[in-house]
Write an enzyme that holds these catalytic residues in place. Sequence first.
Site, short mmCIF file in Angstrom:
data_model
loop_
_atom_site.label_atom_id
_atom_site.label_comp_id
_atom_site.label_asym_id
_atom_site.label_seq_id
_atom_site.Cartn_x
_atom_site.Cartn_y
_atom_site.Cartn_z
N GLY A 15 2.16 0.94 -8.69
CA GLY A 15 1.56 1.48 -7.46
C GLY A 15 0.05 1.45 -7.41
O GLY A 15 -0.56 2.21 -6.65
N ASN A 38 -1.90 -0.76 -6.05
CA ASN A 38 -2.37 -1.12 -4.71
C ASN A 38 -2.23 0.05 -3.73
O ASN A 38 -3.10 0.28 -2.89
CB ASN A 38 -1.63 -2.35 -4.18
CG ASN A 38 -2.23 -3.63 -4.74
OD1 ASN A 38 -3.31 -4.04 -4.32
ND2 ASN A 38 -1.55 -4.23 -5.71
N ARG A 64 11.62 -6.98 -3.63
CA ARG A 64 12.83 -7.49 -2.96
C ARG A 64 12.45 -8.19 -1.67
O ARG A 64 11.47 -7.80 -1.03
CB ARG A 64 13.79 -6.33 -2.64
CG ARG A 64 14.47 -5.83 -3.88
CD ARG A 64 15.29 -4.59 -3.62
NE ARG A 64 15.67 -4.03 -4.89
CZ ARG A 64 16.75 -4.38 -5.58
NH1 ARG A 64 17.60 -5.25 -5.07
NH2 ARG A 64 17.00 -3.86 -6.74
N HIS A 114 0.19 -10.68 -2.26
CA HIS A 114 0.77 -11.58 -3.24
C HIS A 114 -0.33 -12.02 -4.21
O HIS A 114 -1.43 -12.37 -3.78
CB HIS A 114 1.39 -12.79 -2.54
CG HIS A 114 2.06 -13.73 -3.49
ND1 HIS A 114 3.30 -13.44 -4.04
CD2 HIS A 114 1.66 -14.90 -4.03
CE1 HIS A 114 3.63 -14.42 -4.87
NE2 HIS A 114 2.65 -15.31 -4.89
N ASP A 140 7.29 -12.94 7.02
CA ASP A 140 8.25 -13.58 7.93
C ASP A 140 9.55 -13.82 7.16
O ASP A 140 9.74 -13.29 6.07
CB ASP A 140 7.65 -14.87 8.53
CG ASP A 140 7.44 -15.96 7.48
OD1 ASP A 140 7.84 -15.76 6.31
OD2 ASP A 140 6.87 -17.01 7.83
N VAL A 149 9.82 -16.82 2.00
CA VAL A 149 9.31 -16.11 0.81
C VAL A 149 7.80 -16.39 0.70
O VAL A 149 7.38 -17.53 0.50
CB VAL A 149 10.03 -16.59 -0.47
CG1 VAL A 149 9.42 -15.93 -1.71
CG2 VAL A 149 11.52 -16.27 -0.38
N ALA A 160 -9.19 -7.71 -7.53
CA ALA A 160 -9.44 -8.32 -6.21
C ALA A 160 -8.47 -7.75 -5.17
O ALA A 160 -8.85 -7.49 -4.02
CB ALA A 160 -9.31 -9.83 -6.30
C1 GAR Z 1 0.68 -6.75 -7.44
O1 GAR Z 1 -0.09 -7.57 -8.31
C2 GAR Z 1 1.24 -7.56 -6.31
O2 GAR Z 1 0.41 -8.60 -5.92
C3 GAR Z 1 2.51 -8.07 -6.91
O3 GAR Z 1 3.02 -6.98 -7.64
C4 GAR Z 1 1.93 -6.24 -8.15
C5 GAR Z 1 2.18 -4.75 -7.87
O4 GAR Z 1 1.24 -3.98 -8.52
N1 GAR Z 1 3.43 -8.46 -5.90
C6 GAR Z 1 4.21 -9.54 -5.98
O5 GAR Z 1 4.23 -10.27 -6.96
C7 GAR Z 1 5.07 -9.79 -4.76
N2 GAR Z 1 5.65 -11.10 -4.80
P1 GAR Z 1 1.06 -2.45 -8.16
O6 GAR Z 1 2.43 -1.79 -8.22
O7 GAR Z 1 0.14 -1.93 -9.24
O8 GAR Z 1 0.43 -2.37 -6.79
#
Ligand code: GAR
Length: 208
Positions: free
Chosen positions: A17, A19, A98, A116, A148, A151, A180
């Site tokens: 979590g 982000n 998911r 991503h 969308d 993927v 970033a």
């Molecule tokens: C992040 O790096 C995000 O970009 C990636 O999961 C991580 C979650 O980190 N998402 C993907 O790979 C989606 N395809 P977080 O739980 O610390 O935010």
Amino acid sequence: MAGERKFRLGVLGSGKGSNYVAIANAITAGRVAAEVALVVSDVADAGILAQARQFGHAAQFLPPGKFRTKLDEEAERAYITALQTAQVDLIVLAGFMRILKGDFLRAFEGRVINIHPSLLPSFPGLEAWKQALDYGVKVAGCTVHFVDQGVDSGPIIGQHTVPVLPDDTAATLHARIQQAEHELYPAAVAALARGEVEVRGRQVWWRK
Ligand code: GAR
């Protein structure tokens, strides 16, 4: 203005979590004019739920059902209902692992965004930072995009780049990409909350 309705976020995540925390901190600091209405995870003990409770945000584990990479029909209905009940304006996928499709995307058309950890369209899918390192690219980064039916294929809202350094491991590169992400995602949510994002097909521009 007092009593004015705030822009409401529904955040979905499966992991630690960070982000979500970056967005919640940006809201607290007054950099994002929004409120977190609900945090949902498909993982009962996900860090994102513990973080959400610390911020005092509504946090809910919703079981994903019988599939590994998507929600089953019953789960999809439960996710839609929870987010509609919370009256969210924008659904922010923050490490939600998911694939969301069909009824879910129709229920929140144009209002689901994802972060991503690569410069899309390069390296969609899992462990994108590792794909980038293995490929040997010299510039990596992250992408915020609308979701969308594909993927990691929706219109791109914003991207930040980071260098790939000679001694990088998958872990050090992922950490640099995540730094970033923590800049880009709150900025993108802020622009959407202010209504400054204009979408023309695949072209997305931030008007200021
Ligand atoms: C992040 O790096 C995000 O970009 C990636 O999961 C991580 C979650 O980190 N998402 C993907 O790979 C989606 N395809 P977080 O739980 O610390 O935010």
